[in-house]
Write a protein that holds these residues in place. Structure first.
Motif, PDB file in Angstrom:
ATOM      1  N   TYR A 189       0.811  -1.228   0.000  1.00 17.72           N
ATOM      2  CA  TYR A 189       0.000   0.000   0.000  1.00 17.72           C
ATOM      3  C   TYR A 189       0.845   1.279   0.000  1.00 17.72           C
ATOM      4  N   THR A 212      -4.289  -7.111  -2.903  1.00 16.95           N
ATOM      5  CA  THR A 212      -3.995  -6.321  -4.092  1.00 16.95           C
ATOM      6  C   THR A 212      -2.582  -5.770  -3.989  1.00 16.95           C
ATOM      7  N   ASN A 213      -2.157  -5.122  -5.037  1.00 16.33           N
ATOM      8  CA  ASN A 213      -0.990  -4.257  -4.920  1.00 16.33           C
ATOM      9  C   ASN A 213      -1.498  -2.854  -5.238  1.00 16.33           C
ATOM     10  N   GLN A 214      -0.639  -1.913  -5.452  1.00 18.22           N
ATOM     11  CA  GLN A 214      -1.097  -0.574  -5.880  1.00 18.22           C
ATOM     12  C   GLN A 214      -0.830  -0.505  -7.384  1.00 18.22           C
ATOM     13  N   GLY A 215      -1.515  -1.361  -8.133  1.00 21.52           N
ATOM     14  CA  GLY A 215      -1.211  -1.581  -9.544  1.00 21.52           C
ATOM     15  C   GLY A 215      -1.059  -0.321 -10.375  1.00 21.52           C
TER      16      GLY A 215
END
Lengths: 489, 441
Positions: free
Chosen positions: B118, B318-321
């Motif tokens: 994040y 998630t990632n911070q795509g």
């Protein structure tokens, strides 16, 4: 021809001009601190960069290009204006540590966002800081734990989760130093109340529920569940993954939930961005309000201010370096103001209409719907188990064949308790034509599964790559480009 | 559509919600707005925040962002895609992440990067958890953290790790560096890792070689926290001491992400190959398809929550795509030469700023050398100065007195490549004027 790795486009000394200072003074640090060699990064022109990333983007399916019925993810249209306005120069240039005098415009939006989120959930206080659903879950369980600790009940460390729950629920319980206790689902998709009664007790910290559940149905006994858990001394956590289905139709607070998180990237249409950034804002009732993570936006007369640890001594504290994914919060704010109260009710109306229509059409076409006697919420499950038994064609094969037909696949193999399942969520922003075309594609794939299963097992054939060797990806780990590493060898 | 479903109206579709729970309207939500009206509203809100010149760093840095970065990153095919579960339909996102991982590994001098976390604070927390899981030689849930590590990172890491019984123990600082003499007192105890920030939160440069070798001699892991922009000129974590740091993490924001009130940013996390299976978050690998053609896929997924549930390495999904997409484009446009020029110019600008401000009576520059932030010590509390110069639209810096009371009335200032000589001169003149008109009492 695959798009080369950007390093393969490099030529020594080539660069995109005009982005870095022309002649900075040389380094004057003692040598011990200095890097000996230059880090290997691409040396490319700006046009090469633009072409490369444009071409890469074109290899993706996205909401903007394809129907994307990924169950549980709410892949609805992201209005362009939300992005445009969140990226106004004054917003993106504001330093997070600038004094509040220099951020009244931004803070006013955040304050009103908090108020609107209270209104759509019925909760009494909101914190915007969690940066994704999973972090919202962390905040929620940490608050539940802090609440029990503050009452001298530190033995309450069990978090009850249904077997159909998302994997983040039990993983979060572990991160918070709690133990996840799974309970089964009854045959009609609702929680098995007897099983729940058996597991609650003096060790119960709380229960995590999604409603409508990950099975795509509304948990009708939610009031009874709340009674059982509350009487046992536990609290109720609402995983807001599926709020889109009931937006403006029912409030989680009325169902007895003490704490919730909402995925703004689902219900409130902030972008999924290829896997984030998300936003997992949390809301609580009076009983948990003192424990909310900080900062929170407050109001002091005419001024908007930050409320921090000093104002809220029982807070579980900070979860991010500043205040979470501020720009995502701005996008959600714009979206909510665009819709207004009536627009929000139309969201759940059309999301539910589309899901029930699609479910009925697939049922009429002979597909097995898991809870056919129930209403779909905004999503539903199709089980392909019997087709798989008869043809060998699995849910994964269906998913890949859908890609060839211009549809992103639904969620597959989740929830884990329905074998060979597709979890389908069309969202409110799709047209009837799109839904009908999707039905036709599934029917065609099923026909081929019986007539020529090889063609389905070979899918996809029209995508940039065919099925990938995942085992090789693990065994011969290649996660960093090396000049001499040829993956085809 | 209703007749296909077999209901008379859409209300009926909600009939499984118990009547007592159903509501017929939403209260306290304003009526909807058209696009023109919301645009007017947001422009007027944004205008309230305009017109300031910022000399604040403290974990978020204003750099020039090439126009192409967000033009490309907000293409709908990146912006409105999701986590690349269907690899064949997500090769664009997957290749971007693979390129990102490669760039971060090269910058840090370590082997493997994940697809991002994040932000810098949470990446640091995850690095601590990862170190405890993967250091098999030391059976300790205690971690040493230098007091020169970003104070908010320390707070967040405590919050995110204490549920798992992890304890962060502080090492004191002296003259802006981790105090080597303090290490003797820690010799008897076991720790899983030591965490060092370079450049430190105070902008100074720490003796990371000595500290790394000391930690490794005691079987501890070394966690490096670095502003990635500094790695264009400073020694990368993979080359600290004799063996290099084991894990590096930090805030990726300087790479093409606007400061934007604190987010969204992204946290990077990089490690040695041997401990990759303890890494949290998504990782993309290159492989081949059934025709032998190269392609990309999420890999090592057996670590993650959707498979491992309560035994996962983290609850992160998630990632911070999108931010990583922007950063990868940024790094491609700048290259190592561009990054080096920016890093050097930031350093030079901050040096000029510190010198000019230091000429004011009652202001001293505390520590050298520094990268692109400097600590100034004042003869009076800095709160009123922040307010007075704020009224002239100058954001003078970050007040250190709450986090570092031992430094007295101290202010952390930063001048990136964006600050002009005229802006620096205006700051110095305004400070001189405010300080001379209100003498210390």
């Amino acid at each position: 021809m695959p798009e080369p790795i950007i390093f393969e486009l490099s030529a020594p000394g080539r660069r995109a001009g005009g982005h870095a200072p022309a002649s900075p003074p040389a380094a004057d640090f003692p040598a011990q601190y200095l890097r000996h060699d230059e880090p290997l990064l691409p040396e490319v022109s700006e046009l090469q960069v633009v072409r490369h990333f444009t071409r890469l983007s074109q290899l993706n399916y996205s909401i903007d290009t394809h129907f994307y019925p990924l169950g549980s993810c709410t892949m609805k249209y992201n209005p362009r204006v939300c992005n445009r306005l969140a990226m106004l120069p004054e917003f993106i240039e504001r330093h997070p540590l600038a004094a509040t005098e220099h951020g009244q415009g931004f803070l006013e939006c955040m304050y009103e966002l908090q108020d609107m989120l209270k209104a759509v959930t019925g909760m009494t206080a909101i914190s915007l800081t969690p940066m994704a659903g999973a972090q919202g879950e962390f905040a929620g369980v940490a608050m539940i734990r802090a609440y029990h600790d503050a009452r001298g009940e530190s033995d309450r460390r069990e978090i009850i989760v249904p077997d159909a729950s998302h994997g983040t629920n039990p993983a979060t319980a572990t991160m918070c130093g709690c133990t996840a206790v799974e309970i089964p689902t009854g045959p009609d998709g609702d929680v098995d109340l007897d099983a729940l009664r058996r597991v609650v007790g003096p060790a119960t910290a709380g229960i995590m529920l999604t409603n409508p559940s990950t099975l795509g149905v509304f948990e009708r006994q939610i009031t009874e569940i709340a009674d059982i858990v509350h009487k046992a001394g536990g609290l109720l956590y609402y995983d807001g993954a599926n709020l889109n289905a009931i937006l403006g139709r029912a409030l989680p607070a009325d169902m007895g939930f003490d704490v919730i998180h909402l995925n703004l990237h689902k219900t409130f249409s902030t972008p999924h961005g290829g896997g984030g950034p998300g936003s997992g804002v949390v809301g609580v009732n009076e009983r948990l309000a003192p424990f909310l993570p900080v900062p929170i936006v407050g109001r002091d007369g005419e001024q908007y201010v930050w409320l921090t640890e000093a104002d809220r001594p029982q807070s579980i504290g900070r979860l991010s370096a500043f205040m979470g994914n501020a720009g995502i919060l701005l996008r959600a704010y714009v979206y909510m103001r665009l819709l207004g109260a009536d627009g929000m009710r139309r969201v759940s109306e059309f999301a539910t209409l589309n899901a029930n229509y699609l479910m009925k059409r697939l049922q009429m076409a002979g597909f097995e719907v898991t809870f056919a006697e129930r209403r779909a919420s905004h999503e539903f499950i199709v089980s392909l188990q019997s087709i798989t038994k008869e043809t060998g064609i699995s849910a994964m094969d269906f998913a890949k064949a859908l890609l060839d037909r211009g549809f992103h696949a639904p969620t597959t193999y989740f929830p884990l308790l329905v074998p060979e399942c597709l979890l389908i969520e069309p969202t409110e922003t799709e047209t009837r034509q799109e839904l009908d075309a999707f039905v036709a594609a599934l029917v065609e794939i099923r026909d081929l599964a019986y007539k020529s299963p090889d063609t389905i097992q070979a899918a996809p054939i029209s995508m940039p790559v065919r099925r990938l060797d995942d085992v090789r990806a693990v065994r011969q780990l290649d996660v960093v480009w090396q000049p001499d590493n040829d993956p085809t060898e | 559509m209703l007749s296909a479903i077999g209901v008379a109206d859409t209300e009926t579709l909600f009939d499984e919600i118990p009547a007592a729970l159903r509501i017929n309207e939403l209260n306290n939500i304003p009526a909807g707005m058209g696009e023109a009206a919301i645009t007017r509203l947001m422009r007027s809100r944004a205008a309230k925040d305009a017109g300031v010149v910022s000399f604040i760093g403290a974990g978020a840095y204003e750099h020039h962002i090439p126009a192409a970065v967000w033009d490309l990153a907000t293409r709908g095919e990146f912006y409105s895609a999701y986590t690349p579960y269907q690899a064949e339909a997500s090769q664009g996102t997957l290749q971007v992440i693979y390129e990102y991982q490669s760039m971060m590994a090269n910058l840090t001098g370590l082997d493997v990067s994940n697809a991002s976390l994040y932000d810098g604070a949470t990446a640091f927390a995850e690095a601590c958890l990862m170190a405890v899981r993967s250091n098999r030689k030391v059976n300790s849930r205690k971690i040493l953290v230098s007091r020169s590590v970003n104070p908010v990172y320390r707070t967040v890491a405590r919050r995110l790790t204490e549920g798992q019984g992890i304890e962060l123990v502080e090492i004191s600082c002296r003259d802006g560096q981790t105090e080597l003499a303090a290490l003797d007192g820690l010799a008897a105890e076991e720790f899983a890792a030591v965490c060092l920030q370079q450049p430190t939160f105070l902008g100074t440069l720490d003796d990371v070689d000595t500290l790394t070798d000391w930690a490794h001699a005691k079987q501890m892991f070394v966690i490096a926290i670095c502003n990635p922009m500094s790695l264009a000129i400073l020694r990368p974590p993979g080359e600290w001491g004799a063996a290099g740091a084991d894990i590096a993490c930090g805030e990726g924001q300087p790479f093409g992400i606007p400061v934007a009130s604190g987010g969204p940013y992204f946290g990077y996390l990089v490690c040695r190959q041997q401990i990759v299976r303890q890494m949290p978050g998504r990782i993309v690998g290159r492989t081949v398809d059934i025709d032998g053609k190269p392609g990309f896929t999420l890999t090592l997924q057996a670590r993650e929550q959707h498979i491992r549930r309560s035994k996962a390495t983290s609850n992160i999904c998630t990632n911070q795509g999108l931010m990583v997409t922007a950063a990868t484009i940024y790094l491609s446009l700048l290259g190592s030469d561009g990054l080096r020029r920016i890093a050097l110019q930031c350093h030079a600008n901050t040096k000029v700023l510190a010198e000019k401000l230091g000429e004011t009576d009652g202001v001293t520059v505390m520590f050298e050398p520094f990268f692109h932030e400097a600590v100034l010590q004042f003869d009076r509390p800095v709160g009123p100065l922040i307010k007075a110069l704020g009224q002239q639209n100058i954001l003078v810096g970050y007040d250190l007195s709450a986090d570092y009371p031992e430094l007295g009335h101290a202010l952390l200032v930063c001048a990136t490549e964006m600050r002009t000589a005229a802006e620096i001169a205006a700051y110095a003149a305004a400070l001189e004027s405010v300080m001379s008109s209100s003498k210390v009492t």
